[in-house]
Scaffold this active site. Sequence first.
Site, PDB file in Angstrom:
ATOM      1  CE  LYS A  55      -0.791   0.461   5.006  1.00 36.47           C
ATOM      2  NZ  LYS A  55      -1.825   0.569   6.052  1.00 36.47           N
ATOM      3  CB  VAL A  61       9.612   0.123   7.860  1.00 32.10           C
ATOM      4  CG1 VAL A  61      10.483   0.867   8.869  1.00 32.10           C
ATOM      5  CG2 VAL A  61       8.156   0.518   8.043  1.00 32.10           C
ATOM      6  CB  VAL A 206      18.249  -0.679  17.629  1.00 28.26           C
ATOM      7  CG1 VAL A 206      19.021  -0.616  16.319  1.00 28.26           C
ATOM      8  CG2 VAL A 206      18.644  -1.921  18.417  1.00 28.26           C
ATOM      9  N   GLY A 289       9.645   2.005  20.409  1.00 29.05           N
ATOM     10  CA  GLY A 289       9.269   0.674  19.956  1.00 29.05           C
ATOM     11  C   GLY A 289       8.299   0.723  18.792  1.00 29.05           C
ATOM     12  CG  ASP A 329       8.802  -5.732  11.926  1.00 30.16           C
ATOM     13  OD1 ASP A 329       9.708  -6.592  11.966  1.00 30.16           O
ATOM     14  OD2 ASP A 329       9.034  -4.514  11.831  1.00 30.16           O
ATOM     15  CB  ALA A 337      15.371  -6.262   7.866  1.00 31.32           C
ATOM     16  CG  HIS A 462      47.376 -12.136  11.059  1.00 36.59           C
ATOM     17  ND1 HIS A 462      46.973 -11.717  12.309  1.00 36.59           N
ATOM     18  CD2 HIS A 462      48.596 -11.578  10.840  1.00 36.59           C
ATOM     19  CE1 HIS A 462      47.917 -10.928  12.827  1.00 36.59           C
ATOM     20  NE2 HIS A 462      48.911 -10.838  11.946  1.00 36.59           N
TER      21      HIS A 462
END
Length: 474
Positions: A55, A61, A206, A289, A329, A337, A462
Amino acid sequence: MLNNRTYIFIYVLLWFIKEEIIINYDVIIIGAGPGGYSAALKAGKNGLTTLLIEKRKIGGVCLNEGCIPTKTLLYSAKIFDNAKHGEKYGITVENIQLDHEKIVKRKDKTVKILAAGIKSALKNEGVHYLEAEAKLVKDDKGHIGVWANGEEFSAKNIIIASGSSAILPPIEGALKMYSAGFVLTNREILDLNELPKTLVVIGGGVVGLELASYFNSAGAQVFVIEMLPQIGGNLDHDLATILQQNLQRKGVNFILNARVVEIKDGAAVYEQNGEIAELACDKILMSVGRYANISGMGLMEAGFECTSQGIVVNEYGETNIAGVYAIGDVNGQLMLAHTAYREADVCLNRILGIEDKVDYSIIPSVIYTSPETAGVGETEESAKKKGLEYEAVTVSMRHSGRYLAENEGGDGICKIILAKPSKQILGVHMITNYAAEIIYGAGMLIQQKTKVEDIEKIVFPHPTVSEIIREALI
């Protein structure tokens, strides 16, 4: 010549053919975020007729208002910060400036390129893409269909991937000030062309930390108000402490154990230790949140089992209604994600008859500040809570030659949680540059039940920062 009846017959016949081709699918997916578009791509690759409905904007997001835009901004901030402090690496730069407006334009360009890439990939796999608002409907026989763009679509399988939205908590004045443009969510703040002089971030998770980090680097005075005694949510306590110290040294202000009780025009009012204080600012970022997008889709009317967290699913992503799945979600499992990507794979495998399920215990989490933090598996806190027998091994990142070469005065650490007495790796957590690029390998070690003795057989290149895992255990 054809008479009117013949024309009508041909028209009706063509209409039914059109309905058969367009309206009936093997898979219909609602939501084109990471979970939705990846599920659509996999379905298309496996020859399933697929309809993807979104939509708003393709990519959801993550692409438009989250993961990608914030990383674009943060990378510019990292270059700017490194140039400002280049003296300790033998580099002198004069009159360095950060142009926020140009950074936002580059962010928009990056998003546009990636969105075009997704659309192209979907087209290549034969996925039908529709920009419309979708609603689930149930007929008198109990069959679930999808209503969108004035038509009803049906499919053998339906995947709900409608994502989540930023929470706007019931703080006095919050809704009014959001409507006035004083309070912003992650959606609006990423499009600001003008930097606020003072920014208050409500929530030290976050999203709040990443945007606090950017706007601090860009020149804003930033305050983070957090209800908990530490930042970073479920981040390992030691990492959270080091991250906070690093951000404070850069100028970010933290107000912990505090609760915002009112938002006025031009100020946030908060309570801390029983006292009320007022903090003047130019903008407020609300970052407390997210909630699952389950309203307005007809879920309750169609009989779906939902909670305040989202649509209830089993380990395969199946809802309580046969043939209907929920990923990302919207199922409230773990709002990341890369979780959605994995859930999409499991969901499509289930549809294709391939046995698979999500192991949420090995999904990594990352905070893309500078320095980055990343973790996977058990933390000390979660191990204690579960009553596990464990030991924690913590080493300074300065044991890594590359880290030391690239981080003058760095205070990063790597913490590894081991089971006792087997010494099987249960968790890995680090605060360092490249943490986000390393953590997937740590997740593989946990998934494969790797023990300390097995690390000797792994050859780390290394010098790399990833060598810290070997340094910690051998």
